[in-house]
Design an enzyme around this catalytic site. Structure first.
Site, PDB file in Angstrom:
ATOM      1  N   GLY A 238      -5.689  -5.469   3.364  1.00 45.66           N
ATOM      2  CA  GLY A 238      -6.332  -5.637   4.649  1.00 45.66           C
ATOM      3  C   GLY A 238      -5.884  -4.621   5.676  1.00 45.66           C
ATOM      4  O   GLY A 238      -6.701  -4.088   6.432  1.00 45.66           O
ATOM      5  N   ALA A 239      -4.578  -4.338   5.731  1.00 45.40           N
ATOM      6  CA  ALA A 239      -4.051  -3.440   6.749  1.00 45.40           C
ATOM      7  C   ALA A 239      -3.798  -2.026   6.228  1.00 45.40           C
ATOM      8  O   ALA A 239      -3.833  -1.072   6.992  1.00 45.40           O
ATOM      9  CB  ALA A 239      -2.757  -4.002   7.336  1.00 45.40           C
ATOM     10  N   SER A 240      -3.495  -1.888   4.944  1.00 47.24           N
ATOM     11  CA  SER A 240      -3.126  -0.577   4.404  1.00 47.24           C
ATOM     12  C   SER A 240      -3.712  -0.391   3.015  1.00 47.24           C
ATOM     13  O   SER A 240      -4.187  -1.339   2.387  1.00 47.24           O
ATOM     14  CB  SER A 240      -1.602  -0.433   4.346  1.00 47.24           C
ATOM     15  OG  SER A 240      -1.042  -1.430   3.498  1.00 47.24           O
ATOM     16  N   THR A 241      -3.661   0.848   2.549  1.00 45.70           N
ATOM     17  CA  THR A 241      -4.083   1.156   1.188  1.00 45.70           C
ATOM     18  C   THR A 241      -3.072   2.121   0.586  1.00 45.70           C
ATOM     19  O   THR A 241      -2.492   2.947   1.297  1.00 45.70           O
ATOM     20  CB  THR A 241      -5.505   1.755   1.158  1.00 45.70           C
ATOM     21  OG1 THR A 241      -5.937   1.908  -0.192  1.00 45.70           O
ATOM     22  CG2 THR A 241      -5.567   3.100   1.850  1.00 45.70           C
ATOM     23  N   GLN A 242      -2.833   1.980  -0.734  1.00 48.05           N
ATOM     24  CA  GLN A 242      -1.818   2.785  -1.408  1.00 48.05           C
ATOM     25  C   GLN A 242      -2.401   3.485  -2.628  1.00 48.05           C
ATOM     26  O   GLN A 242      -3.268   2.935  -3.321  1.00 48.05           O
ATOM     27  CB  GLN A 242      -0.635   1.912  -1.882  1.00 48.05           C
ATOM     28  CG  GLN A 242       0.224   1.336  -0.776  1.00 48.05           C
ATOM     29  CD  GLN A 242      -0.393   0.114  -0.130  1.00 48.05           C
ATOM     30  OE1 GLN A 242      -1.042  -0.678  -0.787  1.00 48.05           O
ATOM     31  NE2 GLN A 242      -0.189  -0.046   1.168  1.00 48.05           N
TER      32      GLN A 242
ATOM     33  N   GLU B 159       5.327  -0.823  -1.747  1.00 47.58           N
ATOM     34  CA  GLU B 159       4.229  -1.667  -2.201  1.00 47.58           C
ATOM     35  C   GLU B 159       3.446  -0.950  -3.302  1.00 47.58           C
ATOM     36  O   GLU B 159       3.095  -1.539  -4.328  1.00 47.58           O
ATOM     37  CB  GLU B 159       3.320  -2.014  -1.024  1.00 47.58           C
ATOM     38  CG  GLU B 159       2.253  -3.034  -1.344  1.00 47.58           C
ATOM     39  CD  GLU B 159       1.480  -3.458  -0.114  1.00 47.58           C
ATOM     40  OE1 GLU B 159       0.295  -3.824  -0.268  1.00 47.58           O
ATOM     41  OE2 GLU B 159       2.043  -3.428   1.005  1.00 47.58           O
TER      42      GLU B 159
END
Length: 409
Positions: A69-73, A42
Site C-alpha cells: 500500500g505504501a511502498s514497492t520493492q 522487506e
C-alpha cells in the site's frame, strides 16, 4: 509506519513493547524485537522467502516484486553481481552447501498502490478543472462539482480528502468521477514515476534511482501485482500467470473501458488504476514489454508468497534462536522450522498393562505399575543419563550454531 516521523512512531512502539512485556512470556528484547522494518529489508525478506519456497527448483537468477500500500520493492540477483554499485546486500545461507548470494534490493516509498493513487488524486485536484453540472439541474438539486479521473471506471464516484499535507486546516474533500480512459491514466501514472529525473548513476529505474539491468532474471510478483492480475481476469485466485506487461496493459485497457456497474465489487475500484500502474512500474524496472519473465503468484508450494516468511526464517537462523535451531533435524531453513514445530508429547491418561498374575518382574502385581524400589532406581538412573546427554547436546549445539549463523549484511 514508515510514513510516520520518528517522533510519531515512538509512542506507538513504546505501547507495543509494554504490551508484549506485560502480557506475554515471549523472549523479547524491546529495543530489537519491536521496530519499523526498512523497505530494503522487506524486499530482502521477500527474496529469502522465495528461495526457501523454491528450494532446488529456483531459477539460476530470480527476483521478487512486491507492491504494497505504501511502498514497492524490487530485489534480485543480477547476472553481473560484481557490477552492483549500490543497494547491494549479501545473503548468507546457513546451509553451507549453498554459496552466499549478492543481491540488489531497493524500496520506493510512497510508490505503493495506495500512496501512488493518493498522489494521483492530489495531482488531479490541482491540475484538472472541476466538472460543474449546476446548469443541468434546478438550483436546489444541483450536485457539487466533480473532478474527472481517467483511472476510475465510468459511473464510479469517490470522495477523497486532498491537500492535507499543507498544514492545519488545509484538507478539503473532493469528489472524483470516473472516465475509464486507460491511455490517459497511463500517461498520468508515468508522471508519478518521475521518469524524467536525471540518472546520475546509470542504469536507472524510476525517480532517477540506480538499478542493474535485470537481464535473464525470473521475477515472482506478489501482493497487489497479483491482485490486479486476478481482478482484470488474467489469473485465477489459486493460479499463477506468466505473461508480458503488454498483455497486462491490453487486459487493463479493456477493464477500464467497462462501466462501473458491470465490474463493481469490494476491491474493483482500484483495478483500473492498478492495470496502468503495474505495466508502468515493470517498464521502469527495465523489463521489456513483450517479456514473459514475470510470474504473478499468490501462493507457491503451499506457502503464501511474502516477506513475513523470510523475516521469520531470518530471525530463526540469525537471531537468539540460532543455537536452538542448530539442534534441529536439518541445517536447512525447513529443518529449522521443523525443530520448532514438533508437537509436545503429553503423558497418556492410561496405560494398558498385562493382567496382575502375568505382570513382568519388577511390576507390582496388584496395580501393574513399577514397584517403588524399582521406580526410584530407574528414576535416579534416568536423571543421570539425561544430565550427561543434555551437557553433550549443549556442547554440540554451541559448536554447530557458531558455524551456521546466517547474518544478512
Amino acid at each position: 509506519m514508515r510514513l510516520l516521523s520518528a517522533s510519531r512512531q515512538r509512542p506507538i512502539w513504546n505501547s507495543v513493547r509494554a504490551s508484549v512485556l506485560n502480557h506475554t512470556r515471549f523472549a523479547f528484547l524491546p529495543a530489537e524485537d519491536a521496530r519499523t522494518l526498512s523497505g530494503e529489508y522487506e524486499g530482502l525478506f521477500n527474496w529469502m522467502a522465495l528461495r526457501h519456497i523454491l528450494g532446488d527448483t529456483a531459477p539460476a537468477l530470480f527476483g521478487g516484486l512486491d507492491l504494497g500500500g505504501a511502498s514497492t520493492q524490487i530485489t534480485f540477483e543480477p547476472p553481473d553481481v560484481g557490477g552492483i554499485l549500490q543497494d547491494s546486500y549479501y545473503v548468507r545461507d546457513r546451509n553451507e552447501a549453498r554459496p552466499d548470494v549478492r543481491v540488489y534490493s531497493h524500496s520506493y516509498m510512497r510508490a505503493g498502490k495506495d500512496e501512488a493513487q493518493r498522489r494521483l488524486f492530489e495531482q488531479l485536484a490541482v491540475a484538472v478543472p472541476a466538472l460543474d453540472y449546476s446548469s443541468l439541474y434546478p438550483a436546489s438539486m444541483a450536485p457539487e462539482p466533480r473532478i474527472a479521473n481517467p483511472c476510475m471506471n465510468r459511473g464510479y464516484e469517490r470522495e477523497v480528502s486532498v491537500g492535507c499535507g499543507g498544514g492545519a486546516g488545509a484538507c478539503r474533500t473532493v469528489r472524483f468521477t470516473g472516465l475509464g480512459n486507460w491511455d490517459e491514466c497511463r500517461r498520468l501514472v508515468d508522471s508519478l514515476l518521475h521518469l524524467d529525473y536525471e540518472c546520475v548513476l546509470p542504469p536507472c529505474a524510476l525517480s532517477g534511482v540506480y538499478q542493474p539491468t535485470p537481464t535473464g532474471v525470473r521475477f515472482f510478483a506478489s501482493d497487489f501485482f497479483f491482485y490486479v492480475a486476478n481482478g482484470i481476469g488474467l489469473v485465477s485466485w489459486n493460479g499463477r500467470w506468466e505473461g508480458s506487461w503488454a498483455e497486462f496493459a491490453a487486459a487493463g485497457r479493456a477493464f477500464c473501458g467497462r462501466r462501473w456497474d458491470e465490474v463493481a465489487s469490494k476491491y474493483a475500484a482500484d483495478f483500473c488504476f492498478g492495470s496502468a500502474y503495474v505495466p508502468a512500474l515493470l517498464g521502469a524496472y527495465g523489463i521489456p514489454a513483450d517479456s514473459t519473465a514475470v510470474t504473478y503468484v499468490r501462493e507457491l508450494e503451499g506457502f503464501d508468497v511474502g516477506w513475513t516468511l523470510g523475516a521469520m526464517l531470518f530471525e530463526l537462523t540469525s537471531g537468539p534462536y540460532a543455537e536452538a535451531a542448530a539442534c534441529g533435524p536439518s541445517s536447512s531453513p525447513r529443518g529449522v522450522w521443523d525443530a520448532f514445530a514438533r508437537p509436545v508429547k503429553h503423558k497418556p491418561t492410561a496405560i494398558q498393562m498385562p493382567p496382575p498374575e502375568t505382570a513382568p518382574e519388577g511390576l507390582d502385581p496388584a496395580t501393574g505399575w513399577a514397584s517403588s524400589t524399582t521406580f526410584r532406581l530407574g528414576l535416579v538412573a534416568g536423571f543421570a543419563i539425561a544430565g550427561v546427554m543434555s551437557a553433550v547436546a549443549y556442547l554440540v549445539c554451541a559448536s554447530v550454531s557458531s558455524r551456521h549463523r546466517t547474518p544478512l549484511l
